[in-house]
Enzyme design. Structure first.
Site, mmCIF file in Angstrom:
data_model
loop_
_atom_site.group_PDB
_atom_site.id
_atom_site.type_symbol
_atom_site.label_atom_id
_atom_site.label_comp_id
_atom_site.label_asym_id
_atom_site.label_seq_id
_atom_site.Cartn_x
_atom_site.Cartn_y
_atom_site.Cartn_z
ATOM 1 N N GLU A 1 -7.791 18.914 -44.751
ATOM 2 C CA GLU A 1 -6.383 19.660 -44.871
ATOM 3 C C GLU A 1 -6.055 20.376 -46.117
ATOM 4 O O GLU A 1 -5.347 21.520 -45.815
ATOM 5 C CB GLU A 1 -5.396 18.202 -44.650
ATOM 6 C CG GLU A 1 -5.235 17.699 -43.304
ATOM 7 C CD GLU A 1 -4.473 16.658 -43.020
ATOM 8 O OE1 GLU A 1 -4.294 15.991 -42.073
ATOM 9 O OE2 GLU A 1 -3.497 16.399 -44.114
ATOM 10 N N GLU A 2 -6.482 20.006 -47.283
ATOM 11 C CA GLU A 2 -6.200 20.500 -48.548
ATOM 12 C C GLU A 2 -7.197 21.598 -48.766
ATOM 13 O O GLU A 2 -6.708 22.607 -49.631
ATOM 14 C CB GLU A 2 -6.063 19.449 -49.630
ATOM 15 C CG GLU A 2 -4.889 18.314 -49.416
ATOM 16 C CD GLU A 2 -4.717 17.797 -50.805
ATOM 17 O OE1 GLU A 2 -5.588 17.665 -51.753
ATOM 18 O OE2 GLU A 2 -3.926 17.056 -50.905
#
Lengths: 171, 171
Positions: free
Chosen positions: B51-52
């Site tokens: 996600e990051e």
């Protein structure tokens, strides 16, 4: 002396009146229990061992972490069960009769071998046996304390011992 | 190739608009975040890294556990922060601009040395450097899965790798 005693380990059995499932009743297991809010991992272990067995001890390391979901008796939350290695400073057992049927110092080989132990207990007994024979540095997850970024607070970090030569980096 | 890439590690900086304290803003840190309810430790790490950073990866081991009390943003509870070693299977960064100012593969030596990293990041960078040079078996806390005593459930147990000769006890 202490090392010799570490071949043995205080173990307890669940009383049959407890709400544990059938196949964990009368099985040997290590003493332990729930953390109080805000309590450090090692402090919980030392407190619970004393409450259940009367043995005084000091926290040495974390040996194992279990994560379990949908575990009965965990208040509907996922459960982290952390197994610590403690060094005893007293040896006379005075055990909690509400929680335990029997409580004995037990030979590690016997504990690793018996069928009358929970699987996690057998597994950790084997791990301890490895550490006892080849050095606890093989199995220990040791603790260091650091100041938190929030003024006045500290936190505890557990990982494999980092050799001195790797702690300070130059050039 | 993968080992070479492990000298580098995806790191992110907090965006200044986040509610992190001043001295963690613009500091290099490893990607990560909160577990979803019922989520395994390694699954959280793999999901948050993706996600990051947009990097796909596989869980290899736990490297470190931090316990912190009275940690801001932990909902009034004590906080367990678990750092995992992942093996990347993709390398092109596409990072979350809400959460990060910059995101780069970084040389481990540089990450261990820079003052622009949180203390826990520096410490884990040193640990990784030790593992990278002398073997990850020095630092890894590996996972084994066991059937729980409750029918149909499994749990994950993390501890130091137990040599085969100690897994089975005879006589």
């Amino acid at each position: 002396m202490l090392e010799h005693e570490w071949r043995k380990k205080a173990t307890v059995t669940r009383a049959p009146s407890s709400d544990a499932p059938e196949n964990t009743v009368n099985a040997w297991k290590f003493p332990g229990g729930l953390s109080n809010p805000g309590e450090d991992i090692g402090d919980t272990a030392v407190r619970e061992v004393f409450e259940e067995t009367g043995i005084k001890s000091e926290f040495k390391s974390i040996l194992s972490v279990r994560q379990q979901h949908r575990h009965p008796g965990a208040f509907g939350k996922s459960d982290m069960y952390i197994i610590c290695r403690l060094e005893p400073s007293s040896f006379t057992i005075s055990f909690c009769q509400q929680e335990c049927l029997r409580c004995e110092w037990m030979d590690l080989d016997e504990l690793a071998r018996t069928k009358h132990a929970t699987p996690i207990t057998s597994n950790v007994a084997k791990l301890l046996r490895y550490g006892y024979r080849e050095g606890f540095d093989k199995i220990d997850i040791t603790m260091r304390e650091f100041p938190a970024v929030y003024a006045g607070l500290f936190y505890k970090l557990y990982h494999r011992e980092l050799p001195e030569s790797y702690r300070n980096i130059t050039g």
